[in-house]
Design a protein around this motif. Structure first.
Motif, short mmCIF file in Angstrom:
data_model
loop_
_atom_site.label_atom_id
_atom_site.label_comp_id
_atom_site.label_asym_id
_atom_site.label_seq_id
_atom_site.Cartn_x
_atom_site.Cartn_y
_atom_site.Cartn_z
N PHE A 152 -5.30 -11.21 -0.06
CA PHE A 152 -4.62 -10.12 -0.75
C PHE A 152 -3.10 -10.31 -0.63
CE2 PHE A 152 -8.05 -7.18 -1.88
CZ PHE A 152 -9.12 -7.79 -1.24
N LEU A 153 -2.39 -10.11 -1.75
CA LEU A 153 -0.94 -10.35 -1.76
C LEU A 153 -0.14 -9.09 -2.05
CD1 LEU A 153 -0.90 -13.80 -3.62
CD2 LEU A 153 -0.57 -13.40 -1.18
N THR A 154 -0.81 -8.01 -2.42
CA THR A 154 -0.11 -6.75 -2.68
C THR A 154 -0.49 -5.75 -1.60
OG1 THR A 154 -0.31 -7.18 -5.05
CG2 THR A 154 0.30 -4.96 -4.41
N SER A 155 0.51 -5.05 -1.10
CA SER A 155 0.24 -4.04 -0.08
C SER A 155 -0.66 -2.93 -0.64
CB SER A 155 1.57 -3.44 0.40
OG SER A 155 1.31 -2.36 1.27
N LYS A 156 -1.56 -2.43 0.21
CA LYS A 156 -2.53 -1.42 -0.24
C LYS A 156 -1.85 -0.15 -0.77
CE LYS A 156 -5.35 -1.23 3.38
NZ LYS A 156 -6.56 -0.93 4.20
N VAL A 157 -0.65 0.13 -0.27
CA VAL A 157 0.02 1.36 -0.72
C VAL A 157 0.58 1.22 -2.13
CG1 VAL A 157 0.60 2.10 1.63
CG2 VAL A 157 2.27 0.78 0.31
N TYR A 168 -0.95 -0.04 -4.82
CA TYR A 168 -1.91 0.08 -5.94
C TYR A 168 -3.14 0.85 -5.47
CZ TYR A 168 -4.77 -3.70 -3.89
OH TYR A 168 -5.55 -4.45 -3.05
N ASP A 169 -3.87 1.40 -6.44
CA ASP A 169 -5.16 2.05 -6.17
C ASP A 169 -6.23 1.30 -6.92
OD1 ASP A 169 -4.20 4.13 -4.53
OD2 ASP A 169 -3.58 5.28 -6.30
N GLY A 170 -7.47 1.43 -6.43
CA GLY A 170 -8.58 0.70 -7.04
C GLY A 170 -8.49 -0.77 -6.67
N GLY A 171 -9.08 -1.61 -7.51
CA GLY A 171 -8.93 -3.05 -7.30
C GLY A 171 -9.67 -3.62 -6.11
N ALA A 172 -10.69 -2.90 -5.63
CA ALA A 172 -11.46 -3.45 -4.50
C ALA A 172 -12.24 -4.67 -4.96
CB ALA A 172 -12.41 -2.40 -3.94
N LEU A 173 -12.36 -5.63 -4.09
CA LEU A 173 -13.31 -6.73 -4.29
C LEU A 173 -14.67 -6.18 -3.85
CD1 LEU A 173 -14.10 -9.75 -4.74
CD2 LEU A 173 -13.51 -10.11 -2.33
N THR A 174 -15.62 -6.16 -4.78
CA THR A 174 -16.92 -5.57 -4.48
C THR A 174 -17.97 -6.67 -4.42
OG1 THR A 174 -16.24 -3.59 -5.64
CG2 THR A 174 -18.57 -3.85 -5.28
N LEU A 175 -18.63 -6.78 -3.26
CA LEU A 175 -19.66 -7.81 -3.08
C LEU A 175 -21.02 -7.14 -3.07
CD1 LEU A 175 -18.03 -9.78 -0.11
CD2 LEU A 175 -17.91 -10.32 -2.54
N GLY A 210 -0.57 0.88 -10.24
CA GLY A 210 0.14 -0.28 -9.75
C GLY A 210 -0.47 -1.59 -10.22
N GLU A 211 -0.20 -2.62 -9.47
CA GLU A 211 -0.67 -3.96 -9.86
C GLU A 211 -1.18 -4.67 -8.61
OE1 GLU A 211 1.53 -6.81 -12.76
OE2 GLU A 211 2.17 -7.37 -10.74
N ARG A 212 -2.28 -5.37 -8.76
CA ARG A 212 -2.89 -6.07 -7.62
C ARG A 212 -2.77 -7.58 -7.81
NH1 ARG A 212 -7.86 -8.93 -6.83
NH2 ARG A 212 -9.20 -8.23 -5.14
N LEU A 213 -2.09 -8.22 -6.88
CA LEU A 213 -2.01 -9.68 -6.89
C LEU A 213 -2.84 -10.22 -5.73
CD1 LEU A 213 1.82 -10.27 -7.42
CD2 LEU A 213 0.01 -10.59 -9.09
#
Ligand SMILES: O=C(O)CCC(=O)C(=O)O
Ligand SMILES: [Fe+2]
Length: 211
Positions: free
Chosen positions: A109-114, A116-123, A156-159
């Motif tokens: 993960f390259l973006t701090s959790k604060v 962005y919202d959502g964007g979980a990796l779901t296994l 936000g944006e998730r990198l």
């Protein structure tokens, strides 16, 4: 599955953030929604730098017993974007174009959790679904035989940096034994113990490993 906290330390994360900010928006390109992302040469260069750090990490080495790493890929998900449920391709190419088996996959993960919202990796495992959202610099390495997705980003944006690993042994139970022994070796101080562990790990790799 293994979580590695601060796979990139503070300074490395700051460096990669600076380099990512300097990238043009088009450095990460996606085909149709849900298709894999493509990195241009600038993004690939940043990911190459990340790769030189991550592949040396002692826990990555101990857990994955890597034989080959894929090219590392920068993924970017903006508001409303997701990457739908999919399996991992069994075979990919490494940086040299050689075919490799994908035993393990990872997300750094390259973006701090604060930010962005959502964007979980779901296994999706047989025993349930796991949503993973880690702090910037943290990494999860997981086995590949399951469906997974990136949930929609809602703010936000998730990198993230993702990639795949061919392990010296394709069997998870064998990797687990080797990981336990490697962890003992990392903390062993007694010379006889170190030698015995190195001998045993080497013997098991000769029994189980393939190159
Ligand atoms: O960004 C991630 O955490 C994973 C993305 C993914 O699964 C993929 O691009 O194949
Ligand atoms: Fe994937």
């Amino acid at each position: 599955m293994l979580f590695i906290q601060s796979a990139l330390d503070k300074d490395e994360l700051a460096e990669v953030s600076t380099r990512l900010k300097a990238l043009p928006a088009a450095a990460v390109r996606r085909g149709k929604p849900g298709e894999p992302q493509h990195n241009d040469s600038k993004a690939r260069a940043v990911m190459g730098w990340v790769k030189s750090i991550v592949t040396r990490h002692p826990l990555v080495q101990a857990y994955a017993q890597p034989a080959r790493f894929s090219t590392f890929v920068l993924t970017k998900h903006a508001v409303g974007e997701r990457f739908g449920l999919h399996p991992v391709d069994p075979l990919m190419k490494d940086d040299n174009g050689n075919p490799m088996r994908t035993d393990l996959a990872f997300t750094l993960f390259l973006t701090s959790k604060v930010d962005y919202d959502g964007g979980a990796l779901t296994l999706e495992a047989n025993d349930g679904t796991r949503d993973i959202r880690l702090e910037a610099g943290d990494m999860v390495i997981h086995k590949t035989g399951q469906l997974h997705q990136v949930a929609p980003v809602t703010r936000g944006e998730r990198l993230a940096c993702i990639g795949w690993i061919q392990s010296l042994t394709k069997h998870e139970d064998e990797r687990d034994v080797l990981f336990d022994l490697q962890r003992m070796l990392l903390s062993a101080t007694d010379r006889d113990h170190v030698l015995m562990l190195r001998k045993t790990i080497g013997n098991l790799l000769r029994m189980w490993g393939e190159v």
